[in-house]
Design an enzyme around this catalytic site. Structure first.
Site, PDB file in Angstrom:
ATOM      1  N   ASN A   6       1.573  -6.057  11.589  1.00 13.30           N
ATOM      2  CA  ASN A   6       0.420  -6.311  12.455  1.00 13.30           C
ATOM      3  C   ASN A   6       0.020  -7.773  12.375  1.00 13.30           C
ATOM      4  OD1 ASN A   6      -2.352  -6.792  10.992  1.00 13.30           O
ATOM      5  ND2 ASN A   6      -1.283  -5.283   9.730  1.00 13.30           N
ATOM      6  N   SER A  10      -0.470  -3.796  16.237  1.00 17.20           N
ATOM      7  CA  SER A  10      -0.152  -3.070  15.015  1.00 17.20           C
ATOM      8  C   SER A  10       0.969  -2.087  15.308  1.00 17.20           C
ATOM      9  CB  SER A  10      -1.382  -2.314  14.509  1.00 17.20           C
ATOM     10  OG  SER A  10      -1.078  -1.581  13.337  1.00 17.20           O
ATOM     11  N   HIS A  31      -3.454   4.583  -7.578  1.00 10.91           N
ATOM     12  CA  HIS A  31      -3.430   5.900  -8.214  1.00 10.91           C
ATOM     13  C   HIS A  31      -2.002   6.386  -8.475  1.00 10.91           C
ATOM     14  CE1 HIS A  31      -3.248   7.063  -3.890  1.00 10.91           C
ATOM     15  NE2 HIS A  31      -2.501   8.064  -4.324  1.00 10.91           N
ATOM     16  N   HIS A  34       6.219  -1.646   8.796  1.00 14.08           N
ATOM     17  CA  HIS A  34       4.875  -1.870   9.329  1.00 14.08           C
ATOM     18  C   HIS A  34       4.725  -3.341   9.666  1.00 14.08           C
ATOM     19  CE1 HIS A  34       1.039  -3.790   8.036  1.00 14.08           C
ATOM     20  NE2 HIS A  34       0.550  -3.003   8.967  1.00 14.08           N
ATOM     21  N   ARG A  84      -3.491 -10.190  13.916  1.00  9.64           N
ATOM     22  CA  ARG A  84      -4.780  -9.999  14.560  1.00  9.64           C
ATOM     23  C   ARG A  84      -5.645 -11.254  14.441  1.00  9.64           C
ATOM     24  NH1 ARG A  84      -4.160  -7.563   9.807  1.00  9.64           N
ATOM     25  NH2 ARG A  84      -5.648  -8.053   8.126  1.00  9.64           N
TER      26      ARG A  84
END
Length: 297
Positions: free
Chosen positions: A135, A119, A197, A133, A137
């Site tokens: 990542n 990550s 939000h 970003h 896995r």
């Protein structure tokens, strides 16, 4: 019940470590080669590498990894590249943090798990260079296994040609596995990296998959590897293009405000953050994605 997958686990863990090494080397080269523009006269940054260790509730070894963080570089303000392989048993709260997989039959009776992955999150000095970003896995239980991951671009000042390049490299790496993957994973990223939000995305998207298992481990692992391989050619050219751009106070202000969105998302919605904290992994490693400075207005 799934097989133990001993050789597959070892192969996946080794791959994530190899990808980590390639990315760390590439990022340090970007620091070394930054010889014009803002901060080019500063000392180049390098990674501080710290082993991480996880213990089970009874004090036994439960895996660990490497946390590699560069702070205060001349290109990277803060970047973390973590790799880990952890194992143990899943408590009820950790099972609930697994989202779609929390209802696996047999998990209550045999809650063992194994997980490995890489990550990274990069927050940049220059507001014209996008944050990013990535990542990938693998997750295993005695009852099921699956892959997950992706990467997304988070500019505070968007350049359409940069967005197009980032997505184009990802599509080029996914298309050999089937033309349907890129549009599906792009849509998945748009949904996953959305901040309800705020009623907006946190960036300009990318690709994302989770809970991915066709039943063919080798094919799914190859797809996961190409998600990882796409990262450097998708991102490094953007850094090289924008790192010498002059910025002003308004640009930096826009960057800090945008980082606030990133922090909100990772603390409120990100599944990896929730799972890492619920399973007792090193909190500094789990939260390395947070920006060094942010602003709310």
């Amino acid at each position: 019940m799934a097989e133990e997958f001993t050789s597959e686990k070892a192969e996946a863990s080794a791959w994530f470590r190899q990808l980590r090494d390639e990315i760390v080397d590439a990022f340090e080269e970007l620091e070394q080669s930054h010889d014009e523009g803002p901060l080019s006269d500063a000392e180049p940054g390098s990674f501080d590498v710290t082993p991480t260790k996880r213990e089970s509730s009874d004090g036994l070894d439960a895996g660990g990894g490497l946390m590699s963080v560069m702070r205060g570089g001349r290109v990277f303000e803060k970047v973390g590249v973590n790799v880990s392989t952890v194992f143990g048993t899943l408590g009820e709260r950790a099972q609930m943090a697994m989202a779609a997989r929390k209802g696996i039959p047999g998990m209550t009776e045999d809650p063992r798990f194994w997980a490995s992955g890489i990550s990274l999150v990069a927050h940049m000095q220059n507001p014209h260079v996008p944050a990013v970003h990535m990542n990938t896995r693998m997750f295993w239980t005695p009852h099921a296994w699956w892959f997950g991951g992706g990467s997304d671009l988070n500019p505070c000042i968007e350049y359409e040609e940069d967005t197009a390049h980032f997505h184009g490299e990802q599509q080029a790496h996914l298309d050999p596995h089937g033309k349907a993957h890129y549009p599906r994973f792009k849509e998945w990223a748009d949904e996953y990296f959305y901040i309800p939000h705020r009623k907006r995305a946190r960036g300009v998207g990318g690709i994302f998959m989770d809970d991915y298992s066709t039943g063919d481990w080798h094919a799914d692992f190859a797809l996961t590897q190409d998600i990882g391989r796409a990262f450097l050619p998708a991102y490094v050219p953007l850094v090289r293009k924008r790192r010498a751009t002059v910025w002003d106070e308004a640009d930096k202000d826009a960057q800090l405000v945008h980082r606030g969105l990133y922090a909100e998302y990772n603390l409120v919605y990100d599944r990896g953050t929730k799972f890492g904290l619920e399973t007792g992994h090193d909190a500094n490693a789990v939260l390395m994605s947070l920006p060094p400075l942010a602003k709310w207005v």
